[in-house]
Scaffold this motif. Structure first.
Motif, short mmCIF file in Angstrom:
data_model
loop_
_atom_site.label_atom_id
_atom_site.label_comp_id
_atom_site.label_asym_id
_atom_site.label_seq_id
_atom_site.Cartn_x
_atom_site.Cartn_y
_atom_site.Cartn_z
N PRO A 169 32.37 -1.68 2.57
CA PRO A 169 32.19 -0.53 1.66
C PRO A 169 33.25 0.54 1.88
N GLU A 170 33.75 0.67 3.10
CA GLU A 170 34.75 1.71 3.38
C GLU A 170 36.07 1.47 2.64
N SER A 171 36.29 0.25 2.18
CA SER A 171 37.54 -0.05 1.48
C SER A 171 37.59 0.59 0.09
N ARG A 206 23.92 -1.86 4.34
CA ARG A 206 25.14 -1.22 4.85
C ARG A 206 25.86 -0.46 3.73
N ARG A 207 25.93 -1.07 2.55
CA ARG A 207 26.61 -0.42 1.42
C ARG A 207 25.81 0.76 0.88
N ALA A 208 24.50 0.62 0.83
CA ALA A 208 23.67 1.73 0.36
C ALA A 208 23.74 2.91 1.33
N GLU A 209 23.68 2.64 2.62
CA GLU A 209 23.77 3.72 3.61
C GLU A 209 25.12 4.41 3.57
N TYR A 216 25.97 10.13 -2.52
CA TYR A 216 25.48 9.53 -3.76
C TYR A 216 23.96 9.67 -3.87
N ASP A 217 23.49 9.65 -5.12
CA ASP A 217 22.07 9.83 -5.39
C ASP A 217 21.30 8.52 -5.46
N GLY A 218 21.99 7.42 -5.71
CA GLY A 218 21.29 6.15 -5.85
C GLY A 218 22.27 5.02 -6.06
N LYS A 219 21.73 3.85 -6.35
CA LYS A 219 22.55 2.64 -6.47
C LYS A 219 21.93 1.68 -7.49
N ILE A 230 17.16 -0.33 -1.36
CA ILE A 230 17.89 0.79 -1.95
C ILE A 230 17.05 2.06 -1.94
N GLU A 231 15.79 1.96 -2.36
CA GLU A 231 14.95 3.15 -2.40
C GLU A 231 14.66 3.68 -1.00
N GLY A 232 14.53 2.78 -0.03
CA GLY A 232 14.33 3.23 1.34
C GLY A 232 15.49 4.05 1.86
N VAL A 233 16.70 3.65 1.49
CA VAL A 233 17.90 4.36 1.96
C VAL A 233 18.03 5.72 1.27
#
Length: 299
Positions: A169-171, A206-209, A216-219, A230-233
Motif C-alpha cells: 500500500p505504501e507504493s 494492512r491496506r485498510a489500516e 481516509y474515511d473508508g474503503k 474494513i468496518e473494523g478498521v
C-alpha cells in the motif's frame, strides 16, 4: 454525515445480487452499471437498477449507483433515467473523472431534470493520470459532491504501471495523499479504492489500516466478506470516541474561561485538537459508536 466506512460494489446486471443486496452488510451499497456490466447488457442493467430504486427495494439503506462515464453513450442515459425514477436519497458515482467539467456536465444535466433530481449527490472516482492532476479542482467543482474515491486498477493502466495484489500500500502514497488533500480542500469524504484479493484478509487489513492512518474515511469492497474487516478498521473505538468527546468538552470549558487551550490527561489540547476530535465524533456517531456506548456494548 453519511458513514462510508465500507462501500460494497454490487453488479447492476445481476438480478440475484440485487435481490440479496438489501441484506448485505456495508454502510453503502454501490450498484454498479459500469465495469461490472458488459456493454451488451448495460441498457438492461440500467432498467433493472432503476426499477429497484423506484420500488424502494433497498428500504432505508444508503445507496449509490456507479454510472457509466460521461464520454460514453450510456452515461447521460444512466444519469437521466436514475434521476427520473429513483424514489429516495441517491448518490451517483462518476467514474474516470478527469476534469472539473466532467462533474459540472452532470450537475447541469441534473439541474435541467428539475425537482426530482434536486437531492441527488455525486461522488467522483479519480482513476487516471489526468484525474490525479486535476483532483483539487474536481473536488470543488460542484456543491453536489460529497466524496472522492481513489481507483487503483484504472490508475495503474493510465500510468503504465504494473499492478497486482502484491503491491504494498505504501507504493501508492503520492496518489493517496493527492486525493486525500483534494477531498479535504473541498470538504469531502476520502474513500480508498478496493483491494482485489478478496480472500486475502491480512492483505486487506494492512491496506485498510494504511488508508486509515493517512486519514481516509473508508474503503470500497468488492465482496461481502471484506466488509467486516474494513468496518473494523475505520470505526473509532469506544476509547477513541470518549477521548474525542473529552477534548471537545475540555476546550468548551477553556473557551468559557477565556482560554484557547486546555490540559487534558497531562497534555495540552487546542483548536487543532478540537478539529480532529470533531471528525472522530462525527465518524463515530455516523457508525453508531455512541449508540453502542449507551447500550454498553462494543470495545
Amino acid at each position: 454525515m453519511v458513514a462510508r466506512r465500507s462501500c460494497l460494489s454490487v453488479p447492476g446486471s445481476s438480478e440475484k445480487m440485487l435481490g440479496k443486496a438489501r441484506g448485505l452488510p456495508a454502510d453503502e451499497l454501490v450498484l454498479d452499471l459500469e465495469d461490472a456490466v458488459a456493454p451488451p447488457v448495460k441498457d438492461e442493467a440500467r432498467e433493472r437498477v432503476a426499477a429497484a430504486l423506484r420500488d424502494g427495494a433497498f428500504g432505508d439503506r444508503v445507496v449509490a449507483v456507479r454510472v457509466n462515464a460521461v464520454d460514453t453513450r450510456w452515461g447521460w442515459r444512466d444519469v437521466a433515467t436514475l434521476a427520473e425514477r429513483s424514489n429516495g436519497p441517491l448518490s451517483l458515482v462518476l467514474p474516470k473523472v478527469e476534469h472539473p467539467a466532467d462533474v459540472t456536465w452532470v450537475e447541469r444535466l441534473l439541474d435541467a431534470l428539475g425537482e426530482g433530481a434536486r437531492g441527488i449527490r455525486l461522488q467522483a472516482l479519480i482513476e487516471s493520470a489526468a484525474g490525479l492532476a486535476w483532483c483539487r479542482e474536481i473536488a470543488t467543482a460542484s456543491p453536489r459532491l460529497e466524496a472522492l474515491i481513489l481507483g487503483y486498477a484504472d490508475l495503474s493502466a493510465s500510468l503504465g504501471r504494473p499492478s497486482g495484489v502484491e503491491d504494498p500500500p505504501e507504493s501508492w502514497v503520492h496518489a493517496q495523499e493527492s486525493v486525500l488533500v483534494a477531498a479535504r480542500t473541498g470538504g469531502l469524504q476520502a474513500i480508498d479504492g478496493p483491494y482485489l484479493g478478496f480472500r486475502d484478509e491480512d492483505g486487506l487489513r494492512r491496506r485498510a489500516e494504511h488508508a486509515r492512518r493517512l486519514g481516509y474515511d473508508g474503503k470500497w469492497a468488492i465482496h461481502p466478506v471484506q466488509v467486516t474487516v474494513i468496518e473494523g478498521v475505520f470505526t473509532p473505538t469506544s476509547e477513541e470516541f470518549r477521548t474525542a468527546q473529552a477534548v471537545i468538552a475540555a476546550l468548551e470549558q477553556a473557551e468559557a474561561a477565556g482560554r484557547g487551550a486546555a490540559e487534558l490527561d497531562g497534555a495540552m489540547v487546542d483548536e487543532a485538537s478540537r478539529r480532529q476530535a470533531v471528525g472522530i465524533v462525527a465518524r463515530g456517531e455516523a457508525a453508531g459508536v455512541a449508540t453502542a456506548q449507551r447500550a454498553g456494548v462494543g470495545p
